[in-house]
Design an enzyme around this catalytic site. Structure first.
Site, mmCIF file in Angstrom:
data_model
loop_
_atom_site.group_PDB
_atom_site.id
_atom_site.type_symbol
_atom_site.label_atom_id
_atom_site.label_comp_id
_atom_site.label_asym_id
_atom_site.label_seq_id
_atom_site.Cartn_x
_atom_site.Cartn_y
_atom_site.Cartn_z
ATOM 1 N N HIS A 95 0.905 -1.069 0.019
ATOM 2 C CA HIS A 95 0.052 -0.144 0.200
ATOM 3 C C HIS A 95 0.882 1.318 0.024
ATOM 4 O O HIS A 95 2.068 1.451 0.804
ATOM 5 C CB HIS A 95 -0.807 0.253 1.305
ATOM 6 C CG HIS A 95 -1.385 1.305 1.594
ATOM 7 N ND1 HIS A 95 -0.911 2.192 2.601
ATOM 8 C CD2 HIS A 95 -2.340 2.019 1.035
ATOM 9 C CE1 HIS A 95 -1.693 3.291 2.711
ATOM 10 N NE2 HIS A 95 -2.560 3.172 1.728
ATOM 11 N N GLY A 99 -17.734 10.654 -0.889
ATOM 12 C CA GLY A 99 -16.770 10.208 -1.863
ATOM 13 C C GLY A 99 -17.269 8.982 -2.526
ATOM 14 O O GLY A 99 -18.339 8.537 -2.073
#
Length: 319
Positions: A109, A262
């Site tokens: 990540h 979002g």
């Protein structure tokens, strides 16, 4: 601070970073091409999510760019900064999550982000954040040393205290409190960072973003073709459950994205395609699976280990 020009520079860098990451990862995936999903947000802004699904190397790989704006920050952003309530805001970022198919290739990540609030005020509030962390299923000392030494090298030009500080931030942040265990072997993590002024803080954010490929690609190249059995595959799926738990319970970015309205598909891009949970499962003592818990998940100064004579760093990850 000339906010328009600064936002443009950050946006240009992040778009270039996304393209660079996708190009390199496509090469590792033997030429597989990312799909592209352009999207807009009703309140303002939008982004581009690029995805590889069900590839021979990556079971799922996502590299997302977003530039969103709004008039009211969500509680996740104002809880520790009440002075930002009611201010106009903009957030830009690139986030990446890689779930390789091979259990010996770790999940990775990374993200780099910039936040600006009150651009119309005399003293706007801004900061950079980001970092990268590694989640192996079967740990390897040489990989861990290489990962952390690459992170340390990227941060050294900005002072000797930042790598140990950002490493501790990462160890503390990517920790599942309800499990009392780390998500992986960490890396570096920083947020609300503006202490070097815009130019140097931006340079630091770029250094972290640019260090991801040198940190991860040699590890992936070495591990992606390792032979494995169904045992390793099932352990990989089990440990992916920890990744899901962290992202849905503790990750501030997930919370911010959902609270700010979002795009859900992009916010949850980080989740693996397949995962399993087993009730009260424990690895057999002395097994390779137990070694992950005993040797690799507890915080460790991997970069310093690589400095020692006859350390694992003598065997480079791409050997």
């Amino acid at each position: 601070m000339t906010t328009t020009s600064h936002l443009t520079r950050v946006r240009d860098y992040l778009l270039t970073l996304q393209a660079t990451l996708c190009g390199a990862l496509s090469e590792e995936a033997e030429g597989a091409r990312f799909s592209t999903d352009q999207w807009t947000r009703a309140e303002g802004g939008g982004g581009c999510t690029r995805l590889l699904n069900d590839d021979a190397v990556f079971e799922k790989a996502g590299v997302a760019f977003s530039h969103v704006r709004g008039t009211q920050l969500p509680p996740a952003a104002t809880a520790h900064r009440p002075e930002l309530v009611g201010k106009l805001w903009e957030a830009l970022g690139v986030s990446l999550v890689l779930h390789p198919r091979n259990p010996y290739a770790p999940t990775a990540h990374a993200n780099v982000r910039f936040f600006l609030a009150g651009a119309d005020a005399a003293q706007p509030v801004w900061w950079f954040g980001g970092g990268f962390d590694l989640t192996p299923y079967y740990g390897d000392e040489a990989d861990a040393v290489h990962w952390h030494q690459t992170a340390r090298t990227a941060l050294t030009p900005f002072g000797p205290t930042l790598y140990p500080r950002f490493k501790k931030n990462c160890d503390d942040y990517f920790y599942l409190k309800h499990r009392h265990e780390a998500r992986g072997i960490g890396g570096v993590f920083f947020d609300d960072f503006n202490e070097l002024g815009f130019e140097r803080s931006f340079a630091l954010a770029r250094a972290v973003g640019d260090a991801f490929l040198p940190a991860y690609r040699p590890i992936l190249s070495r591990r992606k073709s390792t032979q494995y059995s169904e045992r390793e595959r099932q352990f990989q799926l089990y440990r992916r459950g920890r990744y899901v738990e962290f992202n849905l319970v503790w990750d501030r970015g997930t919370l911010f994205g959902l609270q700010s309205g979002g795009r859900t598909e992009s916010i949850l891009m980080s989740l693996p395609p397949l995962v399993r949970w087993d009730y009260d499962w424990h690895p057999a003592p002395g097994s390779p699976e137990a070694q992950l818990y005993e040797k690799f998940l507890p915080p460790h100064d991997w970069a310093k280990l690589g400095d020692l004579p006859s350390s694992p760093s003598s065997t480079p990850p791409n050997a």
